[in-house]
Design a protein around this motif. Structure first.
Motif, PDB file in Angstrom:
ATOM      1  N   LYS A   7      90.524  89.220 156.167  1.00 55.89           N
ATOM      2  CA  LYS A   7      90.126  90.052 155.024  1.00 55.89           C
ATOM      3  C   LYS A   7      88.639  89.899 154.739  1.00 55.89           C
ATOM      4  CE  LYS A   7      94.487  90.292 152.487  1.00 55.89           C
ATOM      5  NZ  LYS A   7      95.157  89.908 151.240  1.00 55.89           N
ATOM      6  N   ALA A   8      88.144  88.670 154.798  1.00 58.05           N
ATOM      7  CA  ALA A   8      86.723  88.425 154.539  1.00 58.05           C
ATOM      8  C   ALA A   8      85.862  89.078 155.617  1.00 58.05           C
ATOM      9  CB  ALA A   8      86.459  86.924 154.479  1.00 58.05           C
ATOM     10  N   SER A  11      85.915  92.831 155.152  1.00 55.00           N
ATOM     11  CA  SER A  11      85.107  93.191 153.989  1.00 55.00           C
ATOM     12  C   SER A  11      83.625  93.242 154.359  1.00 55.00           C
ATOM     13  CB  SER A  11      85.336  92.186 152.869  1.00 55.00           C
ATOM     14  OG  SER A  11      84.526  92.479 151.776  1.00 55.00           O
ATOM     15  N   GLU A  15      81.167  96.565 154.336  1.00 55.55           N
ATOM     16  CA  GLU A  15      79.894  96.527 153.619  1.00 55.55           C
ATOM     17  C   GLU A  15      78.747  96.904 154.551  1.00 55.55           C
ATOM     18  OE1 GLU A  15      77.355  93.081 151.453  1.00 55.55           O
ATOM     19  OE2 GLU A  15      79.493  93.156 150.960  1.00 55.55           O
TER      20      GLU A  15
END
Length: 64
Positions: A7-8, A11, A15
């Motif tokens: 997930k990180a 993300s 971005e």
């Protein structure tokens, strides 16, 4: 813990897509790779990312 790591990473990729659109295709490929890795590990895929992947594939079909 693997799911949170994915997930990180995803993300950060999303971005990057927003902040550096000139590298959009490279980032899209990295996103697809992360989703493939998640599938291979049997991790649940967030519905919004599956929808995004589908949209990216459709956009690629239109461009190609």
């Amino acid at each position: 813990m693997a799911l949170e790591s994915f997930k990180a990473q995803i993300s950060l990729l999303l971005e990057e897509m927003v902040n550096q659109p000139k590298d959009e295709h490279e980032v899209q490929e990295q996103l697809r790779e992360k989703l493939r890795e998640m599938r291979a590990m049997g991790l649940p895929l967030p519905a919004d990312l599956v929808a995004l992947e589908k949209q990216l594939d459709e956009d690629l079909d239109v461009e190609g």
